[in-house]
Design a protein around this motif. Structure first.
Motif, PDB file in Angstrom:
ATOM      1  N   THR A 271       0.848  -0.845   0.150  1.00 21.28           N
ATOM      2  CA  THR A 271      -0.031  -0.145   0.311  1.00 21.28           C
ATOM      3  C   THR A 271       0.612   1.219   0.005  1.00 21.28           C
ATOM      4  O   THR A 271       2.099   0.823   0.637  1.00 21.28           O
ATOM      5  N   VAL A 272       0.059   2.394  -0.601  1.00 15.97           N
ATOM      6  CA  VAL A 272       1.228   3.852  -0.503  1.00 15.97           C
ATOM      7  C   VAL A 272       1.209   4.366   1.334  1.00 15.97           C
ATOM      8  O   VAL A 272       2.558   4.367   0.782  1.00 15.97           O
ATOM      9  N   PRO A 273       0.478   3.963   2.074  1.00 14.83           N
ATOM     10  CA  PRO A 273       0.488   4.415   3.040  1.00 14.83           C
ATOM     11  C   PRO A 273       2.167   3.506   3.457  1.00 14.83           C
ATOM     12  O   PRO A 273       3.728   3.813   4.356  1.00 14.83           O
ATOM     13  N   THR A 274       2.103   2.232   3.384  1.00 17.24           N
ATOM     14  CA  THR A 274       3.263   1.495   4.145  1.00 17.24           C
ATOM     15  C   THR A 274       4.764   2.280   3.158  1.00 17.24           C
ATOM     16  O   THR A 274       6.008   2.172   3.840  1.00 17.24           O
ATOM     17  N   LEU A 275       4.477   2.266   1.898  1.00 12.26           N
ATOM     18  CA  LEU A 275       5.632   2.828   1.119  1.00 12.26           C
ATOM     19  C   LEU A 275       6.483   3.937   1.431  1.00 12.26           C
ATOM     20  O   LEU A 275       7.474   4.045   2.253  1.00 12.26           O
ATOM     21  N   MET A 276       5.325   5.295   1.928  1.00  7.77           N
ATOM     22  CA  MET A 276       5.234   6.569   2.746  1.00  7.77           C
ATOM     23  C   MET A 276       6.288   6.110   4.007  1.00  7.77           C
ATOM     24  O   MET A 276       7.466   6.972   4.230  1.00  7.77           O
ATOM     25  N   GLU A 277       5.831   4.955   4.292  1.00 10.45           N
ATOM     26  CA  GLU A 277       6.289   4.980   6.175  1.00 10.45           C
ATOM     27  C   GLU A 277       7.661   4.121   5.639  1.00 10.45           C
ATOM     28  O   GLU A 277       8.427   4.526   6.714  1.00 10.45           O
ATOM     29  N   GLU A 278       7.127   3.591   5.447  1.00 12.01           N
ATOM     30  CA  GLU A 278       9.477   2.637   4.774  1.00 12.01           C
ATOM     31  C   GLU A 278      10.284   3.898   4.726  1.00 12.01           C
ATOM     32  O   GLU A 278      11.687   4.817   4.277  1.00 12.01           O
ATOM     33  N   ILE A 279       9.933   4.712   3.249  1.00 11.72           N
ATOM     34  CA  ILE A 279      10.337   5.831   2.943  1.00 11.72           C
ATOM     35  C   ILE A 279      10.737   6.734   3.310  1.00 11.72           C
ATOM     36  O   ILE A 279      12.174   7.993   3.920  1.00 11.72           O
ATOM     37  N   TRP A 280       9.791   7.652   4.387  1.00 12.60           N
ATOM     38  CA  TRP A 280       9.702   9.061   5.077  1.00 12.60           C
ATOM     39  C   TRP A 280       9.998   8.304   6.306  1.00 12.60           C
ATOM     40  O   TRP A 280       9.823   9.666   7.268  1.00 12.60           O
TER      41      TRP A 280
ATOM     42  N   PRO B 140       6.962  14.251   4.247  1.00 13.74           N
ATOM     43  CA  PRO B 140       6.185  16.060   3.335  1.00 13.74           C
ATOM     44  C   PRO B 140       4.954  15.927   3.085  1.00 13.74           C
ATOM     45  O   PRO B 140       4.085  14.567   2.106  1.00 13.74           O
ATOM     46  N   LYS B 141       3.580  16.956   2.724  1.00 11.94           N
ATOM     47  CA  LYS B 141       3.172  17.377   2.026  1.00 11.94           C
ATOM     48  C   LYS B 141       3.408  16.661   0.210  1.00 11.94           C
ATOM     49  O   LYS B 141       2.361  16.496  -0.560  1.00 11.94           O
ATOM     50  N   SER B 142       4.164  17.008   0.213  1.00 12.24           N
ATOM     51  CA  SER B 142       4.862  16.095  -1.188  1.00 12.24           C
ATOM     52  C   SER B 142       4.981  14.880  -1.704  1.00 12.24           C
ATOM     53  O   SER B 142       5.495  14.369  -2.264  1.00 12.24           O
ATOM     54  N   ALA B 143       4.582  14.153  -0.720  1.00 12.26           N
ATOM     55  CA  ALA B 143       5.318  12.398  -0.806  1.00 12.26           C
ATOM     56  C   ALA B 143       4.302  12.448  -1.702  1.00 12.26           C
ATOM     57  O   ALA B 143       5.040  10.912  -2.267  1.00 12.26           O
ATOM     58  N   ALA B 144       3.393  11.903  -1.821  1.00 12.81           N
ATOM     59  CA  ALA B 144       2.351  10.976  -2.992  1.00 12.81           C
ATOM     60  C   ALA B 144       3.149  11.619  -4.165  1.00 12.81           C
ATOM     61  O   ALA B 144       3.441  10.662  -4.735  1.00 12.81           O
ATOM     62  N   THR B 145       3.230  13.158  -4.682  1.00 13.21           N
ATOM     63  CA  THR B 145       4.243  13.150  -6.020  1.00 13.21           C
ATOM     64  C   THR B 145       5.317  12.492  -6.329  1.00 13.21           C
ATOM     65  O   THR B 145       5.660  12.289  -7.221  1.00 13.21           O
TER      66      THR B 145
ATOM     67  N   ILE C  20       8.425   5.916  -8.971  1.00 12.97           N
ATOM     68  CA  ILE C  20       7.523   4.722  -9.329  1.00 12.97           C
ATOM     69  C   ILE C  20       8.156   4.587 -11.635  1.00 12.97           C
ATOM     70  O   ILE C  20       8.312   4.289 -11.669  1.00 12.97           O
ATOM     71  N   LEU C  21       7.710   6.019 -11.284  1.00 17.82           N
ATOM     72  CA  LEU C  21       8.306   6.216 -12.602  1.00 17.82           C
ATOM     73  C   LEU C  21       9.599   6.403 -13.113  1.00 17.82           C
ATOM     74  O   LEU C  21       9.461   5.568 -14.206  1.00 17.82           O
ATOM     75  N   HIS C  22      10.110   6.763 -12.379  1.00 18.01           N
ATOM     76  CA  HIS C  22      12.001   5.582 -12.879  1.00 18.01           C
ATOM     77  C   HIS C  22      12.284   5.300 -12.906  1.00 18.01           C
ATOM     78  O   HIS C  22      12.960   4.146 -13.411  1.00 18.01           O
TER      79      HIS C  22
END
Length: 281
Positions: A41-50, A55-60, A66-68
């Motif tokens: 899930t996106v929240p899991t990925l965000m938790e791992e990275i940050w 940050p507010k720009s986390a989704a972008t 992912i694009l990279h």
């Protein structure tokens, strides 16, 4: 795609590495690889990275990562080893798919060293439970041979990956203990002494390894050394944790003091000798 997790991160598509050099995209790929074929899930990925400082720009930013990754996959799919077109019907979105709420990396189990390790380890454990020590030793040795060092040693580790790595290392230790158990049942106690001494030195509070060392020493004619190993463990546990060895290890100690016949290699798997040996069982 070939995935290597049990050591430095390796992810190859058509023979080409797609592991990013930057830390956060590398974390992202590692987590997706560990949970291959499952939606992360996106929240899991965000938790791992940050962590907690998302940050507010986390989704972008996550979408950029992912694009990279997909661009690197596209390059690998187009070129491969030879520079000619490869798998024209497959694209990067088939490999790294967008799912409801997250992303999924498509990797066959046979192309993932973690899944291969878990398969061999499970088969080895089952063989040991049925009393086939020879098959257990071979299968568990094959499982352990897949490790190339510390899991994800070259990847920055956040909270999610830290738990994953801890779990993998525990699986590795369990497989190692079971392989040694199988070798003890095969009468290889003398050849195990050097390995067990090294392991006990590295893990001075691991009761399973201490029990195996004590058993190997006793069977090699070193009863007093087995008792000495127990006292060393006991001293460490009292000093570091303020606790005595477990009741099961104390039973093994008493059995060595009494010279119990169950400690000899005459006991069949499942009988008293194995129960004394399998402290963690």
């Amino acid at each position: 795609m070939d995935v290597g997790i049990l050591g430095p991160l390796q992810v190859r598509l058509n023979g080409q590495s797609i592991v990013p050099s930057a830390g956060k995209p590398r974390q992202l790929l590692a987590l997706l690889a560990i949970r291959a074929e499952r939606v992360v899930t996106v929240p899991t990925l965000m938790e791992e990275i940050w962590g907690e400082a998302i940050p507010k720009s986390a989704a972008t930013t996550l979408q950029t990562y992912i694009l990279h990754l997909r661009r690197q996959m596209t390059t690998a799919l187009r070129a491969g080893h030879t520079g000619t077109a490869q798998a024209p019907g497959l694209n990067a979105k088939d490999v790294l798919t967008t799912c409801f709420g997250g992303y999924r990396l498509a990797v066959r189990p046979e192309n993932n060293d973690l899944r291969e390790f878990q398969s061999f380890a499970a088969r080895g454990s089952a063989a040991l439970e049925t009393g086939d020590a020879q098959a257990a030793s071979l299968l568990l040795e094959r499982a352990l041979g897949l490790w190339r060092g510390t899991a994800l040693v070259d990847v920055p580790v956040g909270r999610v990956l830290a738990v994953e790595v801890l779990g993998m290392e525990e699986q590795r230790t369990r497989a190692l203990e079971q392989r040694i158990e199988a070798d003890l049942l095969l009468g290889r106690h003398a050849s195990l002494l050097a390995e067990l001494r090294m392991l006990v030195a590295r893990h001075p509070m691991n009761e399973n390894l201490a029990a195996q060392l004590m058993t190997a020493l006793y069977r090699s004619g070193g009863a007093w050394r087995a008792l000495e190993a127990y006292q060393e463990l006991r001293g460490t546990l009292i000093e570091e944790l303020g606790v005595e060895p477990s009741p099961r290890l104390q039973r093994l100690h008493r059995a060595i003091l009494a010279g119990e016949p169950e400690l000899e290699l005459t006991a069949e798997p499942g009988q008293a000798g194995r129960q004394l040996l399998r402290i963690g069982g």
